[in-house]
Design a protein around this motif. Structure first.
Motif, short mmCIF file in Angstrom:
data_model
loop_
_atom_site.label_atom_id
_atom_site.label_comp_id
_atom_site.label_asym_id
_atom_site.label_seq_id
_atom_site.Cartn_x
_atom_site.Cartn_y
_atom_site.Cartn_z
N SER A 168 -16.86 -47.70 28.35
CA SER A 168 -15.45 -47.84 28.73
C SER A 168 -15.10 -49.29 29.04
O SER A 168 -13.92 -49.64 29.14
CB SER A 168 -15.13 -46.95 29.93
N LEU A 169 -16.13 -50.12 29.20
CA LEU A 169 -15.90 -51.55 29.40
C LEU A 169 -15.20 -52.17 28.19
O LEU A 169 -14.50 -53.17 28.30
CB LEU A 169 -17.25 -52.25 29.63
N PHE A 170 -15.42 -51.56 27.02
CA PHE A 170 -14.82 -52.06 25.80
C PHE A 170 -13.35 -51.66 25.74
O PHE A 170 -13.01 -50.50 25.55
CB PHE A 170 -15.56 -51.50 24.58
N SER A 171 -12.50 -52.64 25.94
CA SER A 171 -11.05 -52.41 25.90
C SER A 171 -10.42 -53.75 25.57
O SER A 171 -10.10 -54.53 26.46
CB SER A 171 -10.54 -51.90 27.25
N ALA A 201 -12.93 -59.12 23.83
CA ALA A 201 -13.28 -57.78 23.33
C ALA A 201 -13.57 -56.81 24.46
O ALA A 201 -13.55 -55.59 24.25
CB ALA A 201 -14.50 -57.87 22.40
N TRP A 202 -13.85 -57.34 25.65
CA TRP A 202 -14.25 -56.49 26.77
C TRP A 202 -13.22 -56.58 27.89
O TRP A 202 -12.65 -57.65 28.16
CB TRP A 202 -15.61 -56.91 27.31
N ARG A 203 -13.02 -55.47 28.56
CA ARG A 203 -12.10 -55.44 29.69
C ARG A 203 -12.53 -56.41 30.78
O ARG A 203 -11.70 -57.07 31.43
CB ARG A 203 -12.04 -54.01 30.24
N PHE A 204 -13.85 -56.49 30.99
CA PHE A 204 -14.42 -57.44 31.95
C PHE A 204 -15.60 -58.16 31.31
O PHE A 204 -16.45 -57.52 30.68
CB PHE A 204 -14.94 -56.73 33.21
N ALA A 205 -15.67 -59.46 31.49
CA ALA A 205 -16.90 -60.19 31.21
C ALA A 205 -17.92 -59.85 32.29
O ALA A 205 -17.54 -59.40 33.39
CB ALA A 205 -16.62 -61.69 31.19
N PRO A 206 -19.22 -60.05 32.04
CA PRO A 206 -20.22 -59.72 33.07
C PRO A 206 -19.92 -60.33 34.43
O PRO A 206 -20.01 -59.65 35.46
CB PRO A 206 -21.52 -60.27 32.47
N GLU A 207 -19.55 -61.62 34.44
CA GLU A 207 -19.28 -62.29 35.72
C GLU A 207 -18.15 -61.60 36.47
O GLU A 207 -18.20 -61.47 37.70
CB GLU A 207 -18.90 -63.75 35.47
N GLY A 218 -8.56 -55.81 34.91
CA GLY A 218 -9.11 -56.22 33.63
C GLY A 218 -8.34 -57.37 33.02
O GLY A 218 -7.32 -57.82 33.54
N ASN A 219 -8.83 -57.85 31.90
CA ASN A 219 -8.33 -59.10 31.32
C ASN A 219 -6.93 -59.04 30.74
O ASN A 219 -6.40 -60.05 30.28
CB ASN A 219 -9.31 -59.60 30.26
N PHE A 220 -6.33 -57.86 30.75
CA PHE A 220 -4.95 -57.75 30.30
C PHE A 220 -3.95 -58.05 31.42
O PHE A 220 -2.74 -58.10 31.19
CB PHE A 220 -4.68 -56.34 29.76
N ALA A 221 -4.44 -58.24 32.66
CA ALA A 221 -3.57 -58.45 33.83
C ALA A 221 -3.51 -59.93 34.18
O ALA A 221 -4.54 -60.59 34.31
CB ALA A 221 -4.08 -57.64 35.01
N TYR A 222 -2.29 -60.46 34.36
CA TYR A 222 -2.15 -61.87 34.73
C TYR A 222 -0.89 -62.10 35.54
O TYR A 222 -0.11 -63.00 35.28
CB TYR A 222 -2.15 -62.76 33.47
N ALA A 223 -0.63 -61.27 36.53
CA ALA A 223 0.52 -61.46 37.41
C ALA A 223 0.25 -62.60 38.39
O ALA A 223 -0.91 -62.90 38.71
CB ALA A 223 0.81 -60.17 38.17
N LEU A 229 -24.78 -52.93 25.73
CA LEU A 229 -23.59 -52.11 25.48
C LEU A 229 -23.03 -52.52 24.13
O LEU A 229 -22.83 -53.72 23.88
CB LEU A 229 -22.54 -52.32 26.57
N VAL A 230 -22.79 -51.56 23.28
CA VAL A 230 -22.35 -51.85 21.91
C VAL A 230 -21.07 -51.07 21.62
O VAL A 230 -20.98 -49.88 21.96
CB VAL A 230 -23.43 -51.48 20.88
N ASN A 231 -20.13 -51.73 21.00
CA ASN A 231 -18.93 -51.04 20.55
C ASN A 231 -18.39 -51.74 19.31
O ASN A 231 -18.90 -52.79 18.90
CB ASN A 231 -17.87 -50.95 21.65
N TYR A 232 -17.32 -51.16 18.73
CA TYR A 232 -16.85 -51.63 17.44
C TYR A 232 -15.33 -51.68 17.42
O TYR A 232 -14.64 -50.94 18.13
CB TYR A 232 -17.32 -50.69 16.32
N ASP A 233 -14.81 -52.60 16.62
CA ASP A 233 -13.40 -52.57 16.25
C ASP A 233 -13.31 -52.92 14.76
O ASP A 233 -14.33 -52.93 14.06
CB ASP A 233 -12.55 -53.48 17.14
#
Length: 334
Positions: free
Chosen positions: A190-193, A203-209, A228-233, A73-77
């Motif tokens: 869509s994983l790229f977020s 760089a990714w919403r989820f790491a593979p694990e 995803g990785n933006f959540a930390y409640a 999976l490839v994406n860019y920023d």
């Protein structure tokens, strides 16, 4: 160990030729486990190279499963290209585990090996005999706990606070449980977020694990426990910890006789105080069972916090695209 299948997942080529380092890892593991079923699951290659590899494996009584490569999976920023091999790992791991015929399975990578039989008594104690702290059934996804290498098994309160992030380098347990871990659907772009919060940039919403684990949880509970990785409640941190406690038991590589040359070249000290060691796991179990706090908990928290300050500063720098480009060139190793 006649009731064990060992599944190697990952590349078998270096360039256009068979990777002899991978062959050496498989041979060394076969010497340690002469009675185990061993399977190598990788991707298709040229007919001549494939035949040569199959011949080498036949000499060691190793089954070979070759799938079509789903690609990265490839994406860019603004900093450039980001690559995830999540689908490659998922396809090859699942294909190898489908071929496992023994009741217990152990999944590792072609760039790792087992130098001894340290995992055997651990499988007996923690999987077959269900030793260890009691499991909270509300959080139990697997039939039995799965043994997990500490490498990249992220502590939800550690210096790199990823949630729902067990390690994927090494898993050993009931075959049906290890298969369940690798039963997620394929991911898409869509994983790229890119996700950022204090002390963490990804760089990714989820790491593979994380992708594998949250979908295993979802397949049993019907719930998507993590967005995803933006959540930390706080409730997400507790859920991450309780799911890990109920389903995994971590051990350091030396206890497992697990050798990964790349780790010692590339990763020592990276992620320090971010992993579930066996002792941290036991202390976490005491917390959720209502026991008094272990004497080592406070100094461990202080060291973790000090180390995390460095990651908070690093994330502030990673906000700059030029710094991300430099970091990728120095620290991203595949």
């Amino acid at each position: 160990m006649k009731n064990l299948s060992i599944v190697f997942q990952g590349p078998i080529l270096r360039g256009a030729t068979v990777c002899m380092s991978a062959v050496s890892n498989i041979r060394r593991t076969r010497e340690a486990f002469p009675e185990a079923e061993i399977i190598v699951s990788s991707w298709r290659c040229t007919p001549g190279t494939e035949q040569y590899f199959r011949t080498l494996m036949a000499e060691m009584r190793v089954h070979v499963v070759l799938s079509y490569d789903p690609g990265p999976l490839v994406n860019y920023d603004e900093s450039g290209q980001w690559v995830s091999n999540l689908n490659r790992q998922l396809v090859s791991s699942a294909a190898g585990l489908r071929c496992a015929t023994r009741p217990l399975s152990l999944k590792l990578r072609t760039d790792t090996c087992l130098s001894g039989r340290g995992v055997v008594p651990l499988l007996q104690r923690y999987v077959l005999d269900s030793e260890g702290p009691g499991r909270e059934m509300h959080y139990s996804v697997f039939k039995k706990r799965v043994i997990n290498a500490s490498w990249f098994a992220r502590d939800a309160r550690g210096s790199l606070p990823f949630l729902f992030h067990p390690g994927d380098i090494f898993l050993a347990g009931l075959t049906e449980d290890v298969r369940l871990f690798f039963s997620a659907p394929l991911a898409d772009e869509s994983l790229f977020s890119p996700a950022r919060r204090p002390g963490l940039w990804c760089a990714w919403r989820f790491a593979p694990e994380q992708w594998f684990w949250i979908h295993a949880v979802r397949s049993v509970t019907g719930k998507m426990e993590y967005e995803g990785n933006f959540a930390y409640a706080r409730e997400k941190v507790e859920a991450s910890e309780r799911y890990y406690l109920a389903n995994f038991v971590p051990f350091e590589s030396g206890k497992l006789d697990l050798y990964w040359k790349k780790y010692w070249r590339r990763y020592p000290l990276r992620g320090l105080f971010s992993l579930y060691t066996h002792s941290r796991w036991l202390r976490l179990a005491e917390v959720y069972s209502g026991k008094r706090e272990h004497p080592l908990t406070l100094p461990d928290r202080i060291l973790t916090y000090v180390w995390r300050i460095g990651y908070i500063l690093k994330v502030a720098l990673l906000c700059l695209p030029i710094i991300r480009r430099l970091a990728k060139s120095l620290f991203v190793h595949r």
